[in-house]
Design a protein around this motif. Structure first.
Motif, PDB file in Angstrom:
ATOM      1  N   ASN A  62      -7.270  -8.156   2.973  1.00 18.34           N
ATOM      2  CA  ASN A  62      -8.474  -7.539   2.957  1.00 18.34           C
ATOM      3  C   ASN A  62      -8.660  -6.484   1.794  1.00 18.34           C
ATOM      4  OD1 ASN A  62      -7.316  -7.548   5.734  1.00 18.34           O
ATOM      5  ND2 ASN A  62      -9.552  -7.584   5.974  1.00 18.34           N
ATOM      6  N   ALA A  63      -9.992  -6.376   1.345  1.00 21.43           N
ATOM      7  CA  ALA A  63     -10.343  -5.166   0.486  1.00 21.43           C
ATOM      8  C   ALA A  63     -10.214  -4.057   1.003  1.00 21.43           C
ATOM      9  CB  ALA A  63     -11.727  -5.439  -0.342  1.00 21.43           C
ATOM     10  N   ILE A  64      -9.794  -3.061   0.451  1.00 24.52           N
ATOM     11  CA  ILE A  64      -9.662  -1.665   0.790  1.00 24.52           C
ATOM     12  C   ILE A  64     -10.099  -0.469  -0.175  1.00 24.52           C
ATOM     13  CG2 ILE A  64      -7.843  -2.244   2.605  1.00 24.52           C
ATOM     14  CD1 ILE A  64      -5.784  -0.711   0.590  1.00 24.52           C
ATOM     15  N   TYR A  65     -10.651   0.582   0.413  1.00 27.25           N
ATOM     16  CA  TYR A  65     -10.520   1.868  -0.425  1.00 27.25           C
ATOM     17  C   TYR A  65      -9.872   2.964   0.498  1.00 27.25           C
ATOM     18  CZ  TYR A  65     -14.484  -0.154  -2.969  1.00 27.25           C
ATOM     19  OH  TYR A  65     -15.418  -1.032  -3.694  1.00 27.25           O
ATOM     20  N   LEU A  66      -8.835   3.123   0.100  1.00 27.49           N
ATOM     21  CA  LEU A  66      -7.734   4.210   0.645  1.00 27.49           C
ATOM     22  C   LEU A  66      -8.080   5.451  -0.033  1.00 27.49           C
ATOM     23  CD1 LEU A  66      -4.579   3.848   2.233  1.00 27.49           C
ATOM     24  CD2 LEU A  66      -4.970   5.521   0.660  1.00 27.49           C
ATOM     25  N   PHE A  76      -6.906   0.843  -4.068  1.00 24.11           N
ATOM     26  CA  PHE A  76      -7.888  -0.233  -3.804  1.00 24.11           C
ATOM     27  C   PHE A  76      -7.121  -1.425  -4.119  1.00 24.11           C
ATOM     28  CE2 PHE A  76      -7.955   1.331  -8.195  1.00 24.11           C
ATOM     29  CZ  PHE A  76      -7.808   0.092  -9.020  1.00 24.11           C
ATOM     30  N   VAL A  77      -7.484  -2.778  -3.810  1.00 24.18           N
ATOM     31  CA  VAL A  77      -6.773  -4.114  -4.142  1.00 24.18           C
ATOM     32  C   VAL A  77      -7.441  -4.397  -5.587  1.00 24.18           C
ATOM     33  CG1 VAL A  77      -6.683  -6.333  -3.624  1.00 24.18           C
ATOM     34  CG2 VAL A  77      -6.462  -4.654  -1.795  1.00 24.18           C
ATOM     35  N   SER A  78      -6.641  -4.996  -6.437  1.00 18.38           N
ATOM     36  CA  SER A  78      -7.144  -5.517  -7.790  1.00 18.38           C
ATOM     37  C   SER A  78      -6.482  -6.853  -7.897  1.00 18.38           C
ATOM     38  CB  SER A  78      -6.772  -4.464  -8.945  1.00 18.38           C
ATOM     39  OG  SER A  78      -5.589  -4.473  -9.178  1.00 18.38           O
ATOM     40  N   GLU A  79      -7.223  -7.802  -8.876  1.00 23.02           N
ATOM     41  CA  GLU A  79      -6.843  -8.857  -9.604  1.00 23.02           C
ATOM     42  C   GLU A  79      -6.700  -8.816 -10.941  1.00 23.02           C
ATOM     43  OE1 GLU A  79      -7.636 -12.633  -7.441  1.00 23.02           O
ATOM     44  OE2 GLU A  79      -8.900 -11.507  -6.078  1.00 23.02           O
ATOM     45  N   CYS A 123      -4.173   2.313  -7.624  1.00 25.39           N
ATOM     46  CA  CYS A 123      -4.792   3.518  -7.632  1.00 25.39           C
ATOM     47  C   CYS A 123      -5.366   4.237  -8.549  1.00 25.39           C
ATOM     48  CB  CYS A 123      -3.983   4.542  -6.884  1.00 25.39           C
ATOM     49  SG  CYS A 123      -2.743   5.416  -7.727  1.00 25.39           S
ATOM     50  N   ILE A 124      -6.726   4.919  -8.705  1.00 24.47           N
ATOM     51  CA  ILE A 124      -6.967   5.581  -9.861  1.00 24.47           C
ATOM     52  C   ILE A 124      -7.440   6.917  -9.130  1.00 24.47           C
ATOM     53  CG2 ILE A 124      -8.075   3.718 -10.801  1.00 24.47           C
ATOM     54  CD1 ILE A 124     -10.946   4.550  -9.498  1.00 24.47           C
ATOM     55  N   ILE A 174       0.912  -1.367   0.235  1.00 23.03           N
ATOM     56  CA  ILE A 174      -0.030   0.062  -0.193  1.00 23.03           C
ATOM     57  C   ILE A 174       0.826   1.015   0.099  1.00 23.03           C
ATOM     58  CG2 ILE A 174      -1.514   1.499   1.289  1.00 23.03           C
ATOM     59  CD1 ILE A 174      -2.886  -1.467   2.321  1.00 23.03           C
ATOM     60  N   GLU A 175       1.771   1.158   0.846  1.00 18.06           N
ATOM     61  CA  GLU A 175       2.821   2.542   1.034  1.00 18.06           C
ATOM     62  C   GLU A 175       3.630   2.686  -0.272  1.00 18.06           C
ATOM     63  OE1 GLU A 175       4.563   1.489   4.788  1.00 18.06           O
ATOM     64  OE2 GLU A 175       3.234   2.997   5.755  1.00 18.06           O
TER      65      GLU A 175
END
Length: 110
Positions: free
Chosen positions: A73-77, A85-88, A97-98, A8-9
């Motif tokens: 975990n799924a996230i919206y930061l 966000f987490v994507s696959e 990120c978008i 994430i960081e």
């Protein structure tokens, strides 16, 4: 294996101009077989905006980014300008990120 918080960081630094995190929403983690897993987040931290410093304490765990279901975990930061966000893709997991608002850019597949 990778560390979820570190990924994430890295995304924040690489793709989000190192913007300050405003808030994060975390979903409970359910494994590929739809069973509850040990990467649980305290219930009072789920499904609502929480402080980034608090979230970092529970998102600092190793996970498998390889093929298969998401192992995190799924996230919206939220930052001022981006949503992380987490994507696959084809079963491989990554943190992306978008833009948070319409901007001039080259859209990519999520």
């Amino acid at each position: 294996m990778s560390n979820f918080l570190e990924d994430i960081e890295k995304t924040l630094a690489r793709d989000c101009n190192n913007e300050q995190v405003e808030s994060i929403v975390i979903s409970k983690y359910v494994n590929y077989d739809n069973d509850f897993d040990g990467k649980s987040i305290p219930l009072d931290m789920l499904h609502k905006p929480i402080d980034w410093d608090l979230a970092k304490q529970v998102l600092n765990y190793n996970y498998d980014t390889g093929y298969g279901g998401a192992d995190c975990n799924a996230i919206y930061l939220y930052t001022k300008s981006f949503i992380v966000f987490v994507s696959e893709y084809d079963g491989a997991t990554s943190v992306n990120c978008i833009p948070r608002n319409p901007i001039e850019c080259e859209p990519d597949y999520l």
